[in-house]
Structure formats: structure tokens, C-alpha cells
Write a protein that holds these residues in place. Structure first.
Motif, PDB file in Angstrom:
ATOM      1  N   ASP A 217     -52.994 101.187  19.173  1.00  0.00           N
ATOM      2  CA  ASP A 217     -51.737 101.293  19.922  1.00  0.00           C
ATOM      3  C   ASP A 217     -50.584 101.659  18.991  1.00  0.00           C
ATOM      4  OD1 ASP A 217     -53.032 100.328  22.304  1.00  0.00           O
ATOM      5  OD2 ASP A 217     -52.931  98.320  21.417  1.00  0.00           O
ATOM      6  N   GLU A 218     -49.615 102.370  19.520  1.00  0.00           N
ATOM      7  CA  GLU A 218     -48.441 102.725  18.732  1.00  0.00           C
ATOM      8  C   GLU A 218     -47.712 101.461  18.258  1.00  0.00           C
ATOM      9  OE1 GLU A 218     -46.208 106.628  20.030  1.00  0.00           O
ATOM     10  OE2 GLU A 218     -46.804 105.488  21.827  1.00  0.00           O
ATOM     11  N   VAL A 219     -47.339 101.480  16.975  1.00  0.00           N
ATOM     12  CA  VAL A 219     -46.602 100.358  16.403  1.00  0.00           C
ATOM     13  C   VAL A 219     -45.754 100.878  15.250  1.00  0.00           C
ATOM     14  CG1 VAL A 219     -48.455  99.687  14.805  1.00  0.00           C
ATOM     15  CG2 VAL A 219     -46.787  97.973  15.547  1.00  0.00           C
ATOM     16  N   TRP A 220     -44.623 100.207  15.018  1.00  0.00           N
ATOM     17  CA  TRP A 220     -43.683 100.613  13.980  1.00  0.00           C
ATOM     18  C   TRP A 220     -43.425  99.425  13.060  1.00  0.00           C
ATOM     19  CZ3 TRP A 220     -43.675 101.873  19.011  1.00  0.00           C
ATOM     20  CH2 TRP A 220     -43.490 103.208  19.393  1.00  0.00           C
ATOM     21  N   TYR A 221     -43.375  99.685  11.744  1.00  0.00           N
ATOM     22  CA  TYR A 221     -43.027  98.666  10.753  1.00  0.00           C
ATOM     23  C   TYR A 221     -41.940  99.236   9.845  1.00  0.00           C
ATOM     24  CZ  TYR A 221     -47.329  96.182  12.055  1.00  0.00           C
ATOM     25  OH  TYR A 221     -48.314  95.508  12.747  1.00  0.00           O
ATOM     26  N   ARG A 222     -40.910  98.441   9.588  1.00  0.00           N
ATOM     27  CA  ARG A 222     -39.833  98.934   8.727  1.00  0.00           C
ATOM     28  C   ARG A 222     -39.259  97.791   7.883  1.00  0.00           C
ATOM     29  NH1 ARG A 222     -34.619  99.889  12.836  1.00  0.00           N
ATOM     30  NH2 ARG A 222     -34.122  97.657  13.101  1.00  0.00           N
ATOM     31  N   ASN A 223     -38.415  98.183   6.912  1.00  0.00           N
ATOM     32  CA  ASN A 223     -37.734  97.218   6.036  1.00  0.00           C
ATOM     33  C   ASN A 223     -38.717  96.211   5.445  1.00  0.00           C
ATOM     34  OD1 ASN A 223     -35.253  98.462   6.609  1.00  0.00           O
ATOM     35  ND2 ASN A 223     -34.854  97.114   8.347  1.00  0.00           N
ATOM     36  N   ILE A 224     -39.826  96.732   4.945  1.00  0.00           N
ATOM     37  CA  ILE A 224     -40.882  95.884   4.396  1.00  0.00           C
ATOM     38  C   ILE A 224     -40.557  95.576   2.933  1.00  0.00           C
ATOM     39  CG2 ILE A 224     -43.360  95.610   4.089  1.00  0.00           C
ATOM     40  CD1 ILE A 224     -43.704  98.024   6.012  1.00  0.00           C
ATOM     41  N   ARG A 225     -40.508  94.302   2.604  1.00  0.00           N
ATOM     42  CA  ARG A 225     -40.270  93.924   1.218  1.00  0.00           C
ATOM     43  C   ARG A 225     -41.035  92.643   0.894  1.00  0.00           C
ATOM     44  NH1 ARG A 225     -34.262  91.375   0.239  1.00  0.00           N
ATOM     45  NH2 ARG A 225     -34.425  89.570   1.643  1.00  0.00           N
ATOM     46  N   ILE A 226     -41.291  92.441  -0.393  1.00  0.00           N
ATOM     47  CA  ILE A 226     -42.103  91.300  -0.817  1.00  0.00           C
ATOM     48  C   ILE A 226     -41.600  90.800  -2.155  1.00  0.00           C
ATOM     49  CG2 ILE A 226     -43.841  92.673  -2.088  1.00  0.00           C
ATOM     50  CD1 ILE A 226     -45.983  90.818  -0.755  1.00  0.00           C
ATOM     51  N   ARG A 227     -41.784  89.528  -2.398  1.00  0.00           N
ATOM     52  CA  ARG A 227     -41.560  88.991  -3.738  1.00  0.00           C
ATOM     53  C   ARG A 227     -42.645  87.958  -4.016  1.00  0.00           C
ATOM     54  NH1 ARG A 227     -36.155  85.119  -3.593  1.00  0.00           N
ATOM     55  NH2 ARG A 227     -36.759  83.740  -1.868  1.00  0.00           N
ATOM     56  N   ARG A 228     -43.098  87.967  -5.242  1.00  0.00           N
ATOM     57  CA  ARG A 228     -44.148  87.021  -5.640  1.00  0.00           C
ATOM     58  C   ARG A 228     -43.531  85.656  -5.918  1.00  0.00           C
ATOM     59  NH1 ARG A 228     -48.830  90.092  -7.088  1.00  0.00           N
ATOM     60  NH2 ARG A 228     -48.345  92.283  -7.482  1.00  0.00           N
ATOM     61  N   LEU A 229     -44.276  84.609  -5.575  1.00  0.00           N
ATOM     62  CA  LEU A 229     -43.891  83.242  -5.891  1.00  0.00           C
ATOM     63  C   LEU A 229     -44.724  82.768  -7.081  1.00  0.00           C
ATOM     64  CD1 LEU A 229     -43.769  81.766  -2.273  1.00  0.00           C
ATOM     65  CD2 LEU A 229     -41.881  82.726  -3.598  1.00  0.00           C
ATOM     66  N   GLN A 230     -44.212  81.780  -7.777  1.00  0.00           N
ATOM     67  CA  GLN A 230     -44.872  81.307  -8.988  1.00  0.00           C
ATOM     68  C   GLN A 230     -46.081  80.422  -8.699  1.00  0.00           C
ATOM     69  OE1 GLN A 230     -44.266  82.333 -12.097  1.00  0.00           O
ATOM     70  NE2 GLN A 230     -42.764  83.726 -11.199  1.00  0.00           N
ATOM     71  N   GLY A 231     -46.200  79.998  -7.449  1.00  0.00           N
ATOM     72  CA  GLY A 231     -47.350  79.155  -7.114  1.00  0.00           C
ATOM     73  C   GLY A 231     -46.929  78.004  -6.235  1.00  0.00           C
ATOM     74  N   ALA A 232     -47.885  77.150  -5.886  1.00  0.00           N
ATOM     75  CA  ALA A 232     -47.626  76.034  -4.979  1.00  0.00           C
ATOM     76  C   ALA A 232     -46.471  75.194  -5.490  1.00  0.00           C
ATOM     77  CB  ALA A 232     -48.877  75.182  -4.849  1.00  0.00           C
ATOM     78  N   GLY A 233     -45.532  74.914  -4.583  1.00  0.00           N
ATOM     79  CA  GLY A 233     -44.370  74.119  -4.926  1.00  0.00           C
ATOM     80  C   GLY A 233     -43.136  74.944  -5.223  1.00  0.00           C
ATOM     81  N   ALA A 234     -43.291  76.282  -5.332  1.00  0.00           N
ATOM     82  CA  ALA A 234     -42.137  77.125  -5.663  1.00  0.00           C
ATOM     83  C   ALA A 234     -41.265  77.386  -4.461  1.00  0.00           C
ATOM     84  CB  ALA A 234     -42.610  78.447  -6.258  1.00  0.00           C
ATOM     85  N   GLU A 235     -41.823  77.258  -3.274  1.00  0.00           N
ATOM     86  CA  GLU A 235     -41.063  77.580  -2.052  1.00  0.00           C
ATOM     87  C   GLU A 235     -40.872  76.299  -1.250  1.00  0.00           C
ATOM     88  OE1 GLU A 235     -39.100  79.905   0.771  1.00  0.00           O
ATOM     89  OE2 GLU A 235     -39.714  80.329  -1.277  1.00  0.00           O
ATOM     90  N   ASN A 236     -39.649  76.036  -0.832  1.00  0.00           N
ATOM     91  CA  ASN A 236     -39.377  74.861  -0.029  1.00  0.00           C
ATOM     92  C   ASN A 236     -39.657  75.134   1.430  1.00  0.00           C
ATOM     93  OD1 ASN A 236     -38.476  73.350  -2.216  1.00  0.00           O
ATOM     94  ND2 ASN A 236     -36.441  74.263  -2.104  1.00  0.00           N
TER      95      ASN A 236
END
Length: 236
Positions: A217-236
Motif C-alpha cells: 500500500d502507498e505510504v510516506w515517511y519523512r523527517n527521519i532521524r536517529i541518535r544512538r544511546l549509550q545503553g540501558a539507563g541512558a534514556e529516562n
């Protein structure tokens, strides 16, 4: 002595009160890499070197699956272990797609390894009638979204996916709607009652590709960005 101590404590409190509220965010950001835009050059076909022709890159950088030409799911050229992914998606009427992570190319299809953030027209696609764990934003066939925050077909939906060790969060349009722990007792119980029961590698990879699904099916994706985390506990 007590007076000197009290004065010192008061000074520290005043200093804390005067600090920029953004300082805490800056400290948290130091635990991660900078954001990186995942432009068309960062993608290729699953088990391929090129981007299938059914995926068109629009002038503004949007990845648009037209369904015409060479088809197939697409994956990031790089692999990611712990990360925060943001993007926007828009689906066609009655459409279906998905965003998978920690995908391995050891199998003929990416969904044999990668858990999936469901992308769906909840009002028209039959998947939505099969259970809440098939609705937009769900961890497909495993965890239902806690709220229905999808926008009307034709409108953009903002997604944030956090994967940090075993911990996973699905956010859509500013709300956290799914949270789960990979490999936990609850995870194993859900696997036993799902379509993944005979797929031992499903959700077991510690690192892998991000995948955007060709479901026809037709689908659109935009403004895709990513950042790596240092591991478990780095993100609240």
C-alpha cells in the motif's frame, strides 16, 4: 560553624535556582550521539544494495512507497543497538505498513527478527478488526496501544521509538502508547500466544537494521532521524 554552613547551603540553593533549565537536558544529551538525518542515501532494499524503484524520493526528501516497479522492504545501511528514532508517516486509505528495528538479514523477510511499530489505517484496514494489538502504534501482534491517537488518513503522524537494552517505548503524536521489556517473562508469554511462536529469532537480536515495510500500500515517511544511546539507563 552552623551559620557558615547555612550560608554555604543557601548559596548552593540560589545557584541551582539561577541555572538555565536547559542544563539538565544538555547533561542528558551528553549520554547520546548527535541526531543524524536518515536521508535516502542511508537506505537500501532488504538483502539488496540499491533502493527498490517502488520507493520514490520526493523533492523534500520524503520516502514514498508507490507500489510501482521493483518492490521490497527497505533497511538502513547501518545497524543500531540502543537508539532513539523519530519520523513522521502518512498512510493511504485502507493502507498498511510498519517500522521494524533490530532487523537481521539472516532470513527471507525482516519480520522474522524485527519487532514492528504498526502503521495502519485503523478505520479501513481489516487488521484493525483482528485485535487492538494490530492498531496503529501497536507492537504488532504483541502489545496494544494504550490510547488511540492516530490522525485522519492523509495527515502526518509523528513517531518516536526508544530502544534501550531490553526496554522499548512507542510514542505517537506526543503520547507514549506502548512500553515493554524484551525477553522478559511477559514477553515470552506473549510470544507463546502470537504468530511468532515458531520463529525463535523474533525479537532476539541485540542490534540490527531499522526497516520500513512494503505491505503493498502507498505510504510516506519523512523527517527521519536517529541518535544512538549509550545503553540501558541512558534514556529516562
Amino acid at each position: 560553624m552552623r551559620t557558615e554552613t547555612a550560608t554555604a547551603v543557601g548559596a548552593l540553593v540560589l545557584l541551582a535556582a539561577c541555572q538555565d533549565p536547559g542544563d539538565a537536558a544538555d547533561t542528558e544529551a551528553d549520554t547520546t550521539e548527535d541526531w543524524m538525518d536518515l536521508t535516502a542515501d542511508h537506505w537500501r532494499g532488504y538483502q539488496k544494495d540499491n533502493l527498490p524503484s517502488a520507493w520514490t524520493v520526493m523533492k523534500d526528501g520524503t520516502l514514498y512507497f508507490t507500489g510501482n516497479g521493483e518492490r521490497g522492504d527497505i533497511v538502513t545501511r547501518d545497524q543500531y543497538e540502543n537508539f532513539e528514532l523519530e519520523l513522521e508517516w502518512r498512510i493511504s486509505p485502507g493502507g498498511n505498513s510498519g517500522i521494524m528495528f533490530r532487523v537481521s538479514e539472516a532470513h527471507d523477510t525482516p519480520w522474522r527478527t524485527g519487532p514492528e511499530f504498526q502503521v495502519l489505517d485503523d478505520d479501513r484496514h481489516p487488521d484493525a478488526q483482528e485485535g487492538r494489538d494490530r492498531l496503529a502504534g501497536a507492537n504488532y501482534d504483541m502489545h496494544a496501544p494504550s490510547a488511540r491517537v492516530i490522525r485522519s488518513v492523509g495527515e502526518w503522524n509523528a513517531v518516536r521509538i526508544v530502544v534501550n537494552g531490553a526496554h522499548v517505548e512507542h510514542w505517537m503524536n506526543g503520547e507514549k502508547i506502548v512500553s515493554y521489556e524484551l525477553w522478559s517473562d511477559d514477553w515470552k508469554k506473549r510470544i507463546a500466544g502470537s504468530k511468532w511462536i515458531d520463529m525463535p529469532d523474533y525479537g532476539m537480536e541485540k542490534s540490527g537494521h531499522i526497516c520500513l515495510q512494503d505491505h503493498g500500500d502507498e505510504v510516506w515517511y519523512r523527517n527521519i532521524r536517529i541518535r544512538r544511546l549509550q545503553g540501558a539507563g541512558a534514556e529516562n
